[in-house]
Design an enzyme around this catalytic site. Sequence first.
Site, PDB file in Angstrom:
ATOM      1  N   GLY A  39       0.849  -1.187   0.000  1.00  0.00           N
ATOM      2  CA  GLY A  39       0.000   0.000   0.000  1.00  0.00           C
ATOM      3  C   GLY A  39       0.884   1.236   0.000  1.00  0.00           C
ATOM      4  CG  LEU A  42      -1.834  10.386   3.303  1.00  0.00           C
ATOM      5  CD1 LEU A  42      -2.760  11.083   4.274  1.00  0.00           C
ATOM      6  CD2 LEU A  42      -0.733  11.322   2.855  1.00  0.00           C
ATOM      7  CB  ALA A  43      -0.157   4.782   6.400  1.00  0.00           C
ATOM      8  CG  HIS A 265     -19.206  12.544   5.681  1.00  0.00           C
ATOM      9  ND1 HIS A 265     -19.979  13.617   5.331  1.00  0.00           N
ATOM     10  CD2 HIS A 265     -18.014  13.045   6.081  1.00  0.00           C
ATOM     11  CE1 HIS A 265     -19.262  14.721   5.509  1.00  0.00           C
ATOM     12  NE2 HIS A 265     -18.068  14.397   5.964  1.00  0.00           N
ATOM     13  NE  ARG A 329     -17.302  14.103   9.619  1.00  0.00           N
ATOM     14  CZ  ARG A 329     -16.095  13.864   9.126  1.00  0.00           C
ATOM     15  NH1 ARG A 329     -15.600  12.643   9.172  1.00  0.00           N
ATOM     16  NH2 ARG A 329     -15.383  14.824   8.588  1.00  0.00           N
ATOM     17  CD  GLU A 424     -10.048   4.004   6.109  1.00  0.00           C
ATOM     18  OE1 GLU A 424      -9.508   4.661   5.195  1.00  0.00           O
ATOM     19  OE2 GLU A 424     -11.265   3.728   6.128  1.00  0.00           O
ATOM     20  NE  ARG A 434     -11.445   9.449   9.794  1.00  0.00           N
ATOM     21  CZ  ARG A 434     -11.699  10.584   9.141  1.00  0.00           C
ATOM     22  NH1 ARG A 434     -11.197  11.717   9.574  1.00  0.00           N
ATOM     23  NH2 ARG A 434     -12.464  10.578   8.069  1.00  0.00           N
TER      24      ARG A 434
END
Lengths: 635, 259, 253
Positions: A39, A42-43, A265, A329, A424, A434
């Site tokens: 992957g 970002l991470a 959301h 949310r 995630e 979150r």
Amino acid sequence: MLESRIPAGPLADKWDNHKFSIDLVNPANKRKFEIIVVGTGLAGASAAATLGELGYKVKAFTFHDSPRRAHSISAQGGINAAKNYPNDGDSIFRLFYDTIKGGDYRSREANVYRLAQVSNEIIDQCAAQGVPFAREYGGQLANRSFGGAQVSRTFYARGQTGQQLLLGAYQALARQISLGKVEMHTRTEMLDVVVHEGKAVGIVTRNLLTGAIESHSAHAVVLATGGYGNVYYLSTNAMNSNVTAAWRAHRRGAFFANPCFTQIHPTCIPSSDEFQSKLTLMSESLRNDGRIWVPVKAGDDRPPGQIPEAERDYYLERKYPAFGNLVPRDVASRNAKIQIDREKGVGPLKNGVYLDFADAIGRLGRDTIAERYGNLFDIYHRITDENPYEVPMRIYPAVHYTMGGLWVDYNLMTNVPGLYALGEANFSDHGANRLGASALMQGLADGYFVLPYTIGDYLAESLGDPPLPIDNPAFVETRAEVENRIAHLMGINGSRTVDYFHRELGKIMWDQCGMARNQSGLEKALSEIPALKAEFYADVRVPGRADGLNQSLEKAGRVADFFELGELMCRDALHRSESAGGHFREESQTPEGEALRKDDEFSYVSAWEYSESDAILHKEELEFENVQLTQRSYK
Amino acid sequence: MGMLRGAIVAGDNVTQIRPKAPSDESTAVSFLLSFYRSQVGRKWIMALSGVAIVGFVFFHMLGNLHLYEPAGPDGVARIDEYAEGLRAIGEPIIPRSGLLWVARIGLLAAFLVHIHAGYSLWWKSRKTRPVRYDADRTWVTASFASRNMVITGTIVLLFIIYHLAHLTWGTVHDDFIPGEVRHNVITGLDNPIVAGWYIVANLALGLHVLHGIWSMFQSLGSTSPRLAAIRTGLATGITALIVLGNLSFPLLVLTGVVS
Amino acid sequence: MRVNLRVWRQAGPDAPGGFETYQAEEVSEEMSFLEMLDMVNEELVVSGGLPITFDHDCREGICGSCGLMINGQAHGPQLGTATCQLHMRTFSDGDTIVIEPWRSSGFPVIQDLAVNRSAFDQIIEAGGFISVATGSAPDANLTLVPKVAADAAMDAAACIGCGACVAACPNGAAQLFTGAKITHLNLLPQGQAERWKRTEQMVDVMDEFFGSCSNMGECTTACPKGIPLEVIAELNRDYVKAQFINRKLTAQD
């Protein structure tokens, strides 16, 4: 069995003490270790780049054609940090506190505190990389308040913060690729983890272009493969986001934590027909000026302009006078569902509620509204062909983020030694819900600042050992299993498409394990999913060949894993008979219909162990030494 | 091109699928040559030579306007005097036609480099799209002029050769008298086919120069907003002057206004 | 509504390709273009055919995965839009739509409408970054960035790497993509140390794969993010300057 490895000592010192006390790998020895990173969001990208900088030999994998395409790129709002640049009273402790409370007290204090601590370094790092954050005229970084936070701690790059942060990490990764420190495998999907003598020693992948099944060996395997919201079929996730890497790790022994914690959301564009493939998120900021309403009368077919004021129900303002349209949310989402269940939904498919800007335009003028939301209005107009300056927007909640994931300890290692999970894909920091602008923060914290330190602790033990050769029976067997799985899918040759089954699974999950859950619904889902799965294995049709690019085959493997995950989510939701954050059990609500936590019974992380029959539950008790548990109220 | 790139060490069971760039191993070459080898450098040189050529074309047109001046008391056409004057510049210090030849050589060099750069970049770009699109392209921004630079350039090139043969060497002129410019022009352009060819070529020249001038700012890396604001106007204005001036010769001769 | 599709089909990178014709019935105007293709694909699978391969992922116009040449326009007739954000209401009942892959020798076709864009990654690897090791950064507010510079950098940084610029360019040039990254990094104070090396190396790699810009501007029209043509001027200027400055720096080594 579950050792969370939370360091002893005061909260504020834990991370520093831990960094000092864990084992290090000498710089000269780092090149002797090979690390696989799966992957490149970002991470993953930040981890691969940083590990490469440190001198490790890194192999990075993505099923995309380039690391720059990961779904982190879609994040709009921003990234939180406790910089306190606006001098409005923010601090590491306040960011920690807000995150713990926002997560409805279902996350670990130590992890969340560390997240708040490194949040500041992330901003420094990203600014130095050239991320074009918004600036004040004086040249300093701009901040805004986001998601109802009491302080302005969100850094942003227009509405494309995720894109810019991802490109920063991607560019850092590109640099390591050019230096030969990271070997990049694009269009390569991980299909299994190889475990040998209880430790993760490598992965088995499929080259998506040639179909070749390949084995890769390493001293440690890092999964940064994102969330599993696509189990619902319709979500705001990218089409290819999937659970396969995490699920395969789970099947090899890694525990899956809190799978039922999903975030819905409230402000997405409702689906328009059965072929809708994905839902589009509209920024939460719209609720600052928009008023949410439905017709008072069920089944009212009049266009919104012809419904007089007296026949409109501004239900959030009515029920929550203090917060009104700005309730969190989960509350906003659940209330929309209640209205639609009462047949007050609007739009051609009766599947939305109005988000009306007429008052705001009247009060502030069209230009001000255009300045604030012009871009979002354009997106909405493009997708629905309705002009939100003239007609109220229609919105409906959609699955957006999954707080659950692979169970990890303080070092971000799963219970399988040598197997790590970041971003995630793990469960660690967001508890049951979150907060806005925290996903980007966590992904980069894990990849830049946590894993590169903690992984040395595990690697140091195996200094001098070469990676396991890929002709070892552990690799050969796993590879054979992967090949059999593919051959099996290709051989069914039934009559229905993969998408058909995915849609059906999504309907079950959304109806029974969506915004509100109850015992009978979850039990129903637990009987329907296995039946659908059996039908899938009897009647799915995967056209084409396995020895080349075959997008149907890719989807089939992912949907097959979604069935098993969906079952586990329902099982987890069924066992957790409290309401917490994104998980609302209808049996557990206050007399006013609000979520009711049961701290004495459920103040733990549920970590599920895979089993051929029923998954086995392990509990990691959560201890709160620094915060007082309270019930949320928005009345 | 000597950068480190993707030292990809693939294992035996790994199939790498990245396209490799066609290898362009250039040994150490001189600065100018290596600059000219890069596309951007070549465009830069093309822009500079283009400036020189446009300058020449503009002043060539201005000089030719002497055609319209009435003859002097000695009965010699003013344009003939002007042409003679060009040859005589600097005499007797510089040999006759000396400066003219320096200018001609400079101009020839600019033309050669402009032509080579243009065709070679066009050819290279062509090769990067081995399979063309099947559907008709819908152009939104790319102007007719910009899309047809190689065609208008080729027309202009052919015309220049013809024009030299026609009015400088006289080899394709039936009634050529060396030194008598006015006579040669008027008798040469009296033929409708020849005049038509002059008109077509100058229209092509106009298109070529129109995009060329606009494009020059971009190729030379001008990011100045002030220049950006005026460059379309500048390109149109210069082009209009050149084209109007140049078209006037065949049109006025053909219509008998000048005879 | 009903549309006729002429779609490029190609089994593999080295296989010969050709156009196939399909009819999409009962297309709803609300559908996105890719959802229309999803529908055609489902029918193809059920009827024993092979679905059309195309790259796509986020379907909200930001990941840059999708990209189809639709009736001779990159990403289709709606400007400033990626293919995934194009809706069928842009077309009319009975239209014939020609769908082709990006055409460039730098983007070889993989299968049907999917192409290999890793040349773009190689351009970035050549220098499209700022070298800053994790943990070594000073406080973010130590380096002030004028708002105008930050905004202009952001305009350029919005590029999604879809390749439409190359596809639309009559010359198959990648100047807009390369110029966008060069402009983004070269405008920022953080990007100055590597400015000249970055520019020269990125442009040289770009040269190896793509055609030459002749400033027609079709790229910026096709760009879903409207990256301005000025980034190309920026690239040209810095490349030429780099030729001199890099020589000087090398001589000082």
